[in-house]
Design an enzyme around this catalytic site. Structure first.
Site, PDB file in Angstrom:
ATOM      1  N   LYS A   1      17.196  40.357  15.774  1.00 20.67           N
ATOM      2  CA  LYS A   1      17.872  41.378  16.015  1.00 20.67           C
ATOM      3  C   LYS A   1      17.645  42.496  15.122  1.00 20.67           C
ATOM      4  CE  LYS A   1      21.558  39.079  18.467  1.00 20.67           C
ATOM      5  NZ  LYS A   1      20.550  37.739  18.337  1.00 20.67           N
TER       6      LYS A   1
ATOM      7  N   LYS B   1      27.642  41.396  18.499  1.00 17.94           N
ATOM      8  CA  LYS B   1      27.053  40.278  18.591  1.00 17.94           C
ATOM      9  C   LYS B   1      26.578  39.818  17.101  1.00 17.94           C
ATOM     10  CE  LYS B   1      22.748  42.731  20.011  1.00 17.94           C
ATOM     11  NZ  LYS B   1      21.981  42.773  21.072  1.00 17.94           N
TER      12      LYS B   1
ATOM     13  N   ARG C   1      16.268  40.549  33.456  1.00 15.25           N
ATOM     14  CA  ARG C   1      17.444  39.698  33.892  1.00 15.25           C
ATOM     15  C   ARG C   1      18.688  40.633  33.829  1.00 15.25           C
ATOM     16  NH1 ARG C   1      16.060  37.336  27.893  1.00 15.25           N
ATOM     17  NH2 ARG C   1      15.901  39.828  27.865  1.00 15.25           N
TER      18      ARG C   1
ATOM     19  N   ARG D   1      26.312  40.661  30.360  1.00  8.33           N
ATOM     20  CA  ARG D   1      24.920  40.092  29.618  1.00  8.33           C
ATOM     21  C   ARG D   1      23.931  39.651  30.660  1.00  8.33           C
ATOM     22  NH1 ARG D   1      27.875  35.063  27.036  1.00  8.33           N
ATOM     23  NH2 ARG D   1      28.888  34.980  29.232  1.00  8.33           N
TER      24      ARG D   1
ATOM     25  N   ASP E   1      12.878  42.652  24.111  1.00  4.99           N
ATOM     26  CA  ASP E   1      13.898  42.820  25.027  1.00  4.99           C
ATOM     27  C   ASP E   1      14.037  44.443  25.308  1.00  4.99           C
ATOM     28  OD1 ASP E   1      14.036  40.276  25.421  1.00  4.99           O
ATOM     29  OD2 ASP E   1      15.867  39.777  24.283  1.00  4.99           O
TER      30      ASP E   1
ATOM     31  N   GLU F   1      15.812  43.859  20.927  1.00  3.75           N
ATOM     32  CA  GLU F   1      15.550  42.555  20.020  1.00  3.75           C
ATOM     33  C   GLU F   1      13.984  42.297  20.194  1.00  3.75           C
ATOM     34  OE1 GLU F   1      17.633  38.922  20.821  1.00  3.75           O
ATOM     35  OE2 GLU F   1      19.606  39.934  21.157  1.00  3.75           O
TER      36      GLU F   1
ATOM     37  N   ASN G   1      11.957  38.866  19.790  1.00  2.00           N
ATOM     38  CA  ASN G   1      12.123  37.320  19.821  1.00  2.00           C
ATOM     39  C   ASN G   1      10.967  36.682  19.420  1.00  2.00           C
ATOM     40  OD1 ASN G   1      14.800  36.772  21.298  1.00  2.00           O
ATOM     41  ND2 ASN G   1      13.846  38.466  22.394  1.00  2.00           N
TER      42      ASN G   1
END
Length: 319
Positions: A126, A161, A226, A234, A274, A282, A284
């Site tokens: 993040k 988060k 997603r 989410r 993301d 993000e 990852n």
């Protein structure tokens, strides 16, 4: 070229055959004829200044009823492995961090470790995104509940988060006048002792949280959007989101152009970024996922692409 590939991962018997990216990568390695050696975190250790592990010979199968078999067990110097994939899922806790130090020793003994162990420690998924301020939404990172509270008062509708979670766990949408704000802040910051992120809510999440996979700083030409389920904010597949393959937009490609050189400079070979709407959320680096879903959507072999990139690195080292 004969290659022995070691993998550090969560217990293989517990993975989801349909969704697991690590399995897809191991299947791709076997298609190249590479030998596989399997490890979990507690198999790694240091003896007399050397990185070692209990490894097991591994065979994998594209069979939902029988996807793996173990062969002989060996105690070995990690430098005997040509390449090691570090695919242990977050959280990046003490055990994970210790494993990266051991794997960094393995690098010194000759193994190619991917992604590089120091990047797994340095590139919080993040916080690393904030290195690209031109790409991110308004956000604040702090362990001070009052600072997070002020950000919420400024923006009204925010996502809060933890910094080391995955799969959508412990992510809260906090709307204006939310009566749970205090308890959410207490929970996420553990009463001001743990760092959390607050980010302006992006309504574009309804159209999907896009995962874009990048190999050696270059994006694949499509993403997996997603899409949150009913009543959810989410999009994570682990939180019930639905995956939908999409071609990259011009904005997606621009974000990848901003991020790609930094990934390449750090030796980050396999990364998932993301994107929600126009914003990077993000980066990852630990164990990027969505390979199985994208392979099905676009009839691709992403694992094969990654193995080719690994083979190129091994060739360059040999040369």
């Amino acid at each position: 070229m004969s290659v022995t590939l070691g993998v550090v991962m969560d217990p293989i018997e517990r993975i989801s055959f349909k969704k697991d990216t690590t399995l897809a990568l191991l299947l791709a390695a076997r298609r190249r004829g590479w030998t596989l050696r399997y490890m979990e975190l507690d198999d790694l250790y240091v003896r007399d200044g050397g990185a070692r592990a209990r490894t097991r010979e591994l065979e994998v199968f594209d069979d939902p009823q029988h996807w793996h078999e173990f062969g002989e067990t060996r105690d070995q110097d990690l430098g005997e492995l040509d390449v090691i994939l570090m695919r242990k899922d977050p959280p990046v806790d003490d055990a994970f961090t210790m494993a990266t130090w051991i794997l960094e020793m393995a690098e010194g003994q000759g193994a190619l470790v991917l992604n590089p162990p120091h990047t797994l420690r340095d590139c919080n998924e993040k916080l690393f995104a904030t290195r690209f301020p031109q790409c991110i939404p308004p956000l604040v990172v702090s362990q001070d509940p009052q600072r997070l509270r002020e950000f919420h008062a400024e923006h009204g509708d925010v996502i809060m988060k933890p910094m080391n979670g995955m799969g959508g766990k412990s992510i809260f949408r906090v709307r204006p006048d939310d009566e749970n704000l205090s308890v959410i802040l207490e929970t996420l910051t553990e009463d001001g002792t743990r760092t959390a992120m607050a980010q302006r809510y992006l309504p574009e999440i309804r159209d999907g949280d896009k995962r874009i996979l990048m190999i050696d700083g270059e994006p694949l030409p499509y993403s997996l959007a997603r899409i949150p389920g009913a009543g959810e904010s989410r999009g994570n597949l682990a939180a019930g989101g639905r995956g939908e393959g999409r071609e990259l937009t011009d904005r997606d490609r621009w974000i990848c152009e901003q991020v790609g050189p930094a990934l390449k400079a750090r030796g980050l070979l396999f990364v998932g970024i993301d994107v929600i709407g126009d914003y990077l959320t993000e980066v990852n680096v630990t164990s990027p996922t969505c390979v199985r879903e994208l392979d099905r959507a676009f009839d691709d072999d992403i694992g094969g692409r990654l193995m080719e990139a690994i083979a190129t690195r091994l060739d360059n080292r040999a040369g």
